[in-house]
Design a protein around this motif. Structure first.
Motif, PDB file in Angstrom:
ATOM      1  N   SER A  33       7.433   7.432  -4.370  1.00  0.00           N
ATOM      2  CA  SER A  33       6.157   6.836  -4.763  1.00  0.00           C
ATOM      3  C   SER A  33       5.762   7.264  -6.165  1.00  0.00           C
ATOM      4  CB  SER A  33       5.061   7.227  -3.769  1.00  0.00           C
ATOM      5  OG  SER A  33       5.373   6.781  -2.470  1.00  0.00           O
ATOM      6  N   SER A  51       0.825  -1.208   0.000  1.00  0.00           N
ATOM      7  CA  SER A  51       0.000   0.000   0.000  1.00  0.00           C
ATOM      8  C   SER A  51       0.855   1.251   0.000  1.00  0.00           C
ATOM      9  CB  SER A  51      -0.941  -0.003   1.207  1.00  0.00           C
ATOM     10  OG  SER A  51      -0.238  -0.264   2.406  1.00  0.00           O
ATOM     11  N   SER A  52       2.133   1.109   0.354  1.00  0.00           N
ATOM     12  CA  SER A  52       3.061   2.239   0.300  1.00  0.00           C
ATOM     13  C   SER A  52       4.464   1.701   0.069  1.00  0.00           C
ATOM     14  CB  SER A  52       3.025   3.047   1.603  1.00  0.00           C
ATOM     15  OG  SER A  52       3.981   4.093   1.580  1.00  0.00           O
TER      16      SER A  52
END
Length: 364
Positions: A288, A242-243
């Motif tokens: 990201s 998720s990250s």
């Protein structure tokens, strides 16, 4: 600037390479006593499944000044289903050596790295994150991501890699699919010379003690006659995070869920993610965002995985018949613009339709 890299595999070494190009010397920790694995195997890249480039060798050389030398071009794949067989040929991709072989991908990158590698050193990320400005996790598995609470498993794959002797054609691979021995995965043969090769069988979502049953089915149904000199069993948990960054910790390669869970390709993604983590540090950019195209690509390929999970043996035969039709071969395999990610929407629509049908059946 103090940078620690946990893992001297593809992602970790690529990260060190890029940092050193920008005059940052990292500290590299490796829990094993060597680079790569302790047996020789290979990674295959397929042009059809490359993210956006037509040639990963030229791509890395031009964009990152990293020279990678493949073992050989992949010119042919023979595909065998339960009752159908066909072959495709052309400029399909490359075969790269892996592991402890002199010209493996890992050792090719390692020759560009000057930073010392601290072998036989197991590092807990919590123990060092306060001592370094940045910590790169390149461990090749999901352990740290799971510890950080960002890992989500989609499937678990058991693989047996066998070193085999026989009569092979270098540059020609063979692939088998059959629910009776590979479920939604496959068997694959990659020659390393005219006399030796690597035979693997991957099976999804089974327990360890079941694997011998599937391997024996494979050997029996496909009449595998190669002389096996050594085998190695590997369990891989595929999934997503998720990250990709938690505090000052950067997840790369397999630790960031960057293996495509359809065919299991991850080497190219691992190398580039390591380089991008270094660039995020060097240029103070959002890691990201830098890695987003790779994550989006693996997500698109995941649609094929979801579709194949529901395949029957009849579906496998139909797919092989389609993929080896003369017109399809002319359109896809020698067309640089043909990319699996561009037709992933078709797989997604099929998955959505199947999901809707299942919901209707459940409600009724």
């Amino acid at each position: 600037m103090k940078v620690a890299i946990i893992g001297a595999g593809l992602a970790g070494l690529a990260c060190a390479f890029e940092l050193e190009r920008n005059e940052i010397s990292p500290v590299i920790f490796e829990k094993k006593s060597y680079i790569g694995e302790n047996y020789m195997y290979s990674s295959t890249t397929l042009r059809l499944f490359d993210r956006s480039y037509t040639n990963p060798v030229k791509y890395f050389n031009k964009k990152y000044n990293l020279n990678l030398v493949p073992f050989c071009p992949l010119k042919e794949i023979v595909m065998k289903g339960p009752s159908k067989q066909g072959a495709v040929s052309g400029r399909l991709g490359y075969v790269f050596m892996r592991g402890d072989e002199k010209n493996s991908l890992e050792n090719q990158i390692a020759r560009h790295v000057n930073a010392p590698i601290h072998f036989d050193t197991y590092i807990n990320v919590d123990d060092i994150k306060k001592d370094f400005d940045h910590v790169i996790v390149a461990t090749g598995d999901e352990t740290v991501a799971n510890h950080l609470g960002v890992w989500h498993t989609t499937t678990t794959v058991h693989t047996r890699v066998a070193l085999v002797l026989g009569d092979f054609k270098v540059g020609s691979a063979k692939m088998w699919v059959n629910r009776e021995y590979s479920k939604a995965c496959y068997g694959f043969l990659s020659p390393h010379s005219k006399r030796d090769g690597r035979l693997l069988l991957s099976v999804n979502d089974i327990s360890t003690h079941e694997f011998d049953h599937y391997w024996n089915n494979f050997a029996r149904l496909e009449e595998v006659k190669y002389k096996i000199t050594e085998t190695r069993d590997i369990v891989t948990r595929l999934g997503y995070v998720s990250s990709v960054k938690v505090e000052n910790i950067y997840l790369t390669g397999s630790a960031a869920g960057l293996i495509d869970d359809f065919l299991g390709f991850g080497a190219i993604n691992a190398i580039e993610s390591g380089i991008l983590a270094a660039q995020a540090i060097i240029k103070d950019k959002d890691y990201s965002e830098l890695i987003r195209p790779i994550k989006e690509h693996t997500a698109k390929i995941h649609e094929f995985r979801k579709m194949v999970n529901e395949f029957s043996n009849e579906d496998y035969d139909r797919l092989i018949k389609i993929l080896t039709m003369p017109l399809v071969k002319r359109i896809i395999y020698n067309n640089p613009a043909a990319k699996a990610q561009n037709i992933s929407s078709v797989a997604r629509r099929c998955n959505n339709l199947k999901h809707k049908r299942q919901r209707r059946l459940f409600r009724s």
